[in-house]
Design an enzyme around this catalytic site. Sequence first.
Site: not given
Length: 704
Positions: A42, A183, A186, A278
């Site tokens: 991000c 994806y 997370h 993470d």
Amino acid sequence: MLGRPESSQQTTARDTRYDILFEPVKIGPLTARNRFYQVPHCNGMGYRDPTALAHMRGVKAEGGWAVVCTEQVEFHYTSEITPFIELRLWDDRDIPSLARMADKIHEHGSLAGIELAYNGMNGANLYSREVPMGPAHLPVASFTYDPVQARRMDLQDIRNIRKWHLDAVLRAKRAGFDLIYVYAAHALGFLHHFLSRRFNERTDEYGGSLENRIRLMREITEETKAAIGDTCAVPIRISIDELLGEGGLYKEEVEDMIGLMADLPDLWDVTLAGWENDSRTSRFAEEGAQEPFIRGVKRLTAKPVVGVGRYTSADRMVSLVKKGIVDLVGAARPSIADPFLPRKIQEGRFDDIRECIGCNICVSGDFTQSPIRCTQNPTMGEEWRKGWHPETVKPRRTDKPVLIVGAGPAGLEAAQTLGKRGYDVTIAEAGTELGGRVLQESRLPGLAAWVRVADYRKMQLAQLPNVEIFFDSRLDAGNVLEFGFPRVVIATGARWRGDGIGHRHLAAIPIAEGACVLTPSDVMAGRRPAGKRVIVWDDDHYYMGGVIAELFAEQGYETLYLTPASEASTWTRNTMEQHFIQKRMLEKGITIQSFRSVDVIERNEVVTSCVFTGREERIAADAVVLVTARLPNEQLALDLLARRDEWADAGIEDVVSIGDALAPATIAHAVYAGRRYAEELDADPLPDGVLPFRREIAELLPLD
């Protein structure tokens, strides 16, 4: 007076042991030119600042990253994560801005990756106002506890999502992307939610058994490969563990999932879940903390594997590859701290690497919806906005030398950038070491990695013959006037207040004579109370209050932490470490009281009150540490301004305060201030009404 100058050092020569990192790697029908892989991350710019974002990614490619990926790219309006600003690929109108990024990446010979995302239960759809969907009827798992629930997807919903994903895949290919992600990591997207028993309690063909829970991931991967697999690579990003034991996804189970799909994708990108695990700060995780989890994935597949671990050591990277743990070294934060890390390793310029300090100030850009920033790399996010480059600066425009008073983060950054521009620079440091607050704070619990801010700049200065450093040089206005430098930069830092003024109190609080009151400045200077009962009053709300409390607890003090906020170090939610901080404090026996104000400090007692009711409570204490606001060390600047009529005779043209000496803030702010001064010195003045940075404005559509 000016004291002794600093000695110079030499840089390290190239070592061919690192050649393995520059071997090409096949990824499906494509070839990455080396093993350096910027994983999706991000940046706080997204759809609002597409050109700034494109240039930021392009600089990564220029710096040698063989694969450069986007952040999350929302692929349908029924799943968006307002207030966070990511990229969007909702329809064809989004293609041009994404194509601009792919083109910038391709300019330097790198592969462009796109992470298509459908957040599902992770977003409340505050912008689109659509009802979120997920595998079950559950509250949305957002960072902000939105009072919204996701509805359980039926089979038609699942068919719709498969089609929406495929539409986005084809758009991504048209935009020029080479790697198009599936994806599932997370805990931030619908595929992860289907994989995890925490979210998926379905009894149909998409729930229950492991084979059923991976069914949707398999279907979407197969459809993506069938559509573009002859020209584009299809990675899967998956989380290897949620760190919740068998109550969530765990290593052995995810390895079984990977084994079932082994060679279907073109690459496995393995992570931990959630994102806060993470990307832990260096305060809570060492370099390579993910390694025990990703070790063993390569034996399950013939396809390449990429993993992250905030790796900054080239030796560690080589070891990862030689041990067969990964094929590609993934990085987000290290690529932010130094976009040119691969090229510097290849050229043997190890002293020139800006090593990530793991502070997560970069992550705060996403959480505050502001352009990404970095403590080590002040050009991050400013590549297009201001035209800054991490490795090149424009040459000097005059021969006028510069005096910098103070060698903290702002002074060091200004000095090394000015030196690289070709200016003659003299640094006057009152102490005997370089680094200022960075040096002091890096000696506090958990912050050792932060010393890299000073270390990098010391290495750069050692290579610049036009920069002189003098220690033991505490200057007053008379000294500065006597030296007669045309440009004077005041970078003298700041000190913590001892009067209680901060967010809560805008006037000094009553403090009894003889009361033991300390500030972080005192604590870092080695002062300790005689008694053992210490109150830490945190009205700063970033890391310092929690760190100081931790220090006292480690040294055997009975420590009580008070804050007017709802939790300890509340601003660190923006760096994803608040819950780690509070957990550690509690484990160290620190008592935490929220919503408390410190109003009066007496000799052995503190008067506190509830911030809501005002109800008072007296607490016995031998000492109080006030972590509130700071004051700039501005006396030298004020004295020079008071003698402005003497500047011309002394040859002084301007005196500028920067960083904490102007207005205390984060270390990242200080480094940025140093860079800005150096970049803008001798620049032509901006016309009235012209902004000091570039921005993009949304297109106005017809009113009707």
